[in-house]
Design a protein around this motif. Structure first.
Motif, short mmCIF file in Angstrom:
data_model
loop_
_atom_site.label_atom_id
_atom_site.label_comp_id
_atom_site.label_asym_id
_atom_site.label_seq_id
_atom_site.Cartn_x
_atom_site.Cartn_y
_atom_site.Cartn_z
N VAL A 74 -27.53 35.41 -31.65
CA VAL A 74 -28.25 36.47 -30.95
C VAL A 74 -29.15 35.80 -29.92
O VAL A 74 -29.82 34.80 -30.23
CB VAL A 74 -29.10 37.32 -31.91
N GLU A 75 -29.16 36.34 -28.69
CA GLU A 75 -29.91 35.71 -27.62
C GLU A 75 -30.63 36.77 -26.79
O GLU A 75 -30.09 37.84 -26.49
CB GLU A 75 -28.97 34.90 -26.72
N MET A 76 -31.87 36.47 -26.40
CA MET A 76 -32.65 37.30 -25.48
C MET A 76 -33.15 36.41 -24.34
O MET A 76 -33.58 35.28 -24.58
CB MET A 76 -33.84 37.95 -26.20
N GLY A 77 -33.08 36.93 -23.12
CA GLY A 77 -33.47 36.10 -22.00
C GLY A 77 -33.99 36.90 -20.82
O GLY A 77 -33.77 38.11 -20.72
N VAL A 78 -34.69 36.21 -19.93
CA VAL A 78 -35.21 36.81 -18.70
C VAL A 78 -34.96 35.85 -17.55
O VAL A 78 -35.05 34.62 -17.71
CB VAL A 78 -36.73 37.12 -18.83
N ASN A 79 -34.59 36.38 -16.39
CA ASN A 79 -34.36 35.61 -15.18
C ASN A 79 -35.22 36.17 -14.06
O ASN A 79 -35.32 37.40 -13.89
CB ASN A 79 -32.88 35.66 -14.77
N PHE A 80 -35.82 35.28 -13.28
CA PHE A 80 -36.66 35.70 -12.16
C PHE A 80 -36.31 34.87 -10.94
O PHE A 80 -36.12 33.65 -11.04
CB PHE A 80 -38.14 35.52 -12.50
N LYS A 81 -36.23 35.52 -9.76
CA LYS A 81 -35.93 34.85 -8.51
C LYS A 81 -36.83 35.41 -7.43
O LYS A 81 -36.94 36.63 -7.28
CB LYS A 81 -34.46 35.05 -8.13
N ASN A 82 -37.50 34.52 -6.69
CA ASN A 82 -38.38 34.99 -5.62
C ASN A 82 -37.66 34.99 -4.28
O ASN A 82 -36.50 34.59 -4.17
CB ASN A 82 -39.67 34.17 -5.57
N LYS A 83 -38.37 35.41 -3.25
CA LYS A 83 -37.75 35.57 -1.93
C LYS A 83 -37.40 34.23 -1.29
O LYS A 83 -36.57 34.17 -0.39
CB LYS A 83 -38.69 36.36 -1.02
N LYS A 84 -38.03 33.16 -1.73
CA LYS A 84 -37.76 31.84 -1.16
C LYS A 84 -36.53 31.19 -1.78
O LYS A 84 -36.13 30.09 -1.38
CB LYS A 84 -38.98 30.93 -1.37
N GLY A 85 -35.93 31.82 -2.76
CA GLY A 85 -34.75 31.26 -3.41
C GLY A 85 -35.04 30.47 -4.65
O GLY A 85 -34.11 29.96 -5.30
N ASN A 86 -36.30 30.35 -5.02
CA ASN A 86 -36.65 29.66 -6.27
C ASN A 86 -36.40 30.59 -7.45
O ASN A 86 -36.60 31.80 -7.36
CB ASN A 86 -38.11 29.22 -6.25
N SER A 87 -35.97 30.05 -8.57
CA SER A 87 -35.67 30.87 -9.74
C SER A 87 -36.05 30.13 -11.02
O SER A 87 -36.13 28.89 -11.03
CB SER A 87 -34.19 31.24 -9.77
N TRP A 88 -36.28 30.89 -12.07
CA TRP A 88 -36.52 30.31 -13.37
C TRP A 88 -35.98 31.25 -14.44
O TRP A 88 -35.79 32.44 -14.20
CB TRP A 88 -38.00 30.01 -13.60
N PHE A 89 -35.74 30.70 -15.61
CA PHE A 89 -35.24 31.52 -16.71
C PHE A 89 -35.86 31.06 -18.02
O PHE A 89 -36.30 29.91 -18.16
CB PHE A 89 -33.70 31.43 -16.81
N ALA A 90 -35.90 31.98 -18.96
CA ALA A 90 -36.37 31.68 -20.30
C ALA A 90 -35.51 32.45 -21.28
O ALA A 90 -35.14 33.60 -21.03
CB ALA A 90 -37.85 32.06 -20.47
N SER A 91 -35.15 31.83 -22.40
CA SER A 91 -34.31 32.50 -23.38
C SER A 91 -34.73 32.08 -24.79
O SER A 91 -35.20 30.96 -25.00
CB SER A 91 -32.83 32.18 -23.17
N LEU A 92 -34.54 32.99 -25.71
CA LEU A 92 -34.82 32.76 -27.13
C LEU A 92 -33.55 33.10 -27.90
O LEU A 92 -32.93 34.13 -27.65
CB LEU A 92 -35.97 33.64 -27.61
N TYR A 93 -33.12 32.20 -28.82
CA TYR A 93 -31.87 32.44 -29.53
C TYR A 93 -32.03 32.14 -31.02
O TYR A 93 -32.87 31.34 -31.44
CB TYR A 93 -30.74 31.59 -28.94
N TYR A 94 -31.18 32.82 -31.79
CA TYR A 94 -31.06 32.57 -33.22
C TYR A 94 -29.58 32.37 -33.53
O TYR A 94 -28.74 33.17 -33.11
CB TYR A 94 -31.60 33.75 -34.02
N ARG A 95 -29.25 31.29 -34.25
CA ARG A 95 -27.86 30.95 -34.54
C ARG A 95 -27.69 30.71 -36.03
O ARG A 95 -28.49 30.02 -36.66
CB ARG A 95 -27.43 29.71 -33.77
N LYS A 96 -26.62 31.29 -36.59
CA LYS A 96 -26.28 31.08 -38.00
C LYS A 96 -24.85 30.56 -38.07
O LYS A 96 -23.95 31.12 -37.42
CB LYS A 96 -26.40 32.39 -38.80
N VAL A 97 -24.64 29.48 -38.81
CA VAL A 97 -23.33 28.84 -38.92
C VAL A 97 -22.90 28.85 -40.38
O VAL A 97 -23.59 28.28 -41.24
CB VAL A 97 -23.35 27.39 -38.39
N ASP A 98 -21.77 29.49 -40.67
CA ASP A 98 -21.17 29.46 -42.01
C ASP A 98 -20.09 28.39 -42.06
O ASP A 98 -19.41 28.11 -41.07
CB ASP A 98 -20.57 30.82 -42.36
N HIS A 99 -19.89 27.79 -43.22
CA HIS A 99 -18.93 26.68 -43.41
C HIS A 99 -19.30 25.50 -42.51
O HIS A 99 -18.42 24.88 -41.89
CB HIS A 99 -17.49 27.11 -43.14
#
Length: 248
Positions: free
Chosen positions: A181-206
């Motif tokens: 499961v993943e949640m994220g946000v992306n932001f980009k300004n008028k100058k072309g600069n961008s950044w992102f942040a994401s939070l994830y949870y992972r479960k592995v069986d076997h």
């Protein structure tokens, strides 16, 4: 050490895809498809050591083997894509049927065993995107996928990769099943600069991991095995900065 290790290890695989896109509907688009995958992987591993008395190389049965892996996969999938104003979403479902046959033989004729693993599994996925404006967007996604094991990790005959360790597999090894499961946000300004942040949870069986045991005073024995379940919670941050200024 006057040791000789060689192998013949060809791999042959076939994959066939058939996809169909429906004509777009008022509520979105539908895609469906079928995939067939077939794998034949054979290995002939020979390990010999020189006899100092006869000056001839002699077979070491403990490290020599014949492996024959056959794996066939039938998969059908369905995917729906839709959008409304600033919202975009998709949902998919894949049904997979897998059969794996593994044959093991030694070089002395005392071992001849077959192992079979077969299962059917559903793999759902879904994601939702929301763009609050032209520069900012949010995403929530879920996916279930499979991580298949290699033939090497299923061969129980020890292999001397180099001087220190022996590596050994498990013929009953199950592939890893991963839920994320993943949640994220992306932001980009008028100058072309961008950044992102994401939070994830992972479960592995076997979960597949290496279990280390002591073979002797100087050699470590590594055995690949299903060791249970793993959980991970993490975050990612990133940025991309661009400049339109010319270098002077």
């Amino acid at each position: 050490q006057d040791e000789y290790n060689t192998n013949e290890n060809p791999l042959k695989g076939v994959r066939f895809n058939l996809d169909y896109d429906f004509k777009p509907f008022s509520f979105g688009t539908l895609i469906m498809g079928y995939q067939y995958r077939n794998l034949d992987h054979r290995g002939d591993f020979v390990y010999q050591r020189k006899n100092n008395n006869t000056q001839r190389y002699e077979l070491i049965p403990k490290f020599s083997s014949e492996v024959d892996l056959h794996r066939s996969i039938h998969a059908a999938y369905f995917q729906y894509n839709g959008s409304f104003n600033q919202w975009k979403w998709n949902a998919g479902l894949r049904l997979e049927n897998m059969k794996r046959d593994l044959s093991l033989k030694d070089k002395t004729g005392t071992l001849d065993e077959d192992y079979t693993l077969a299962f059917s599994q559903l793999f759902p996925s879904a994601s939702v995107h929301y763009a609050s404006d032209d520069n900012t967007s949010f995403k929530v996604a879920y996916s279930k996928r499979i991580e298949r094991t290699t033939t090497f990790k299923m061969n129980p005959f020890p292999e001397r990769v180099h001087y220190e360790p022996l590596e050994q597999g498990d013929p009953n090894l199950h592939p890893e099943l991963i839920d994320q499961v993943e949640m994220g946000v992306n932001f980009k300004n008028k100058k072309g600069n961008s950044w992102f942040a994401s939070l994830y949870y992972r479960k592995v069986d076997h979960l597949i991991n290496r279990v280390n045991t002591v073979y002797n005073d100087t050699i470590l024995n590594r055995i690949y095995s299903n060791v249970g379940r793993a959980k991970a919670l993490g975050a990612e941050l990133g940025a991309e900065v661009s400049s339109a200024d010319k270098l002077k």
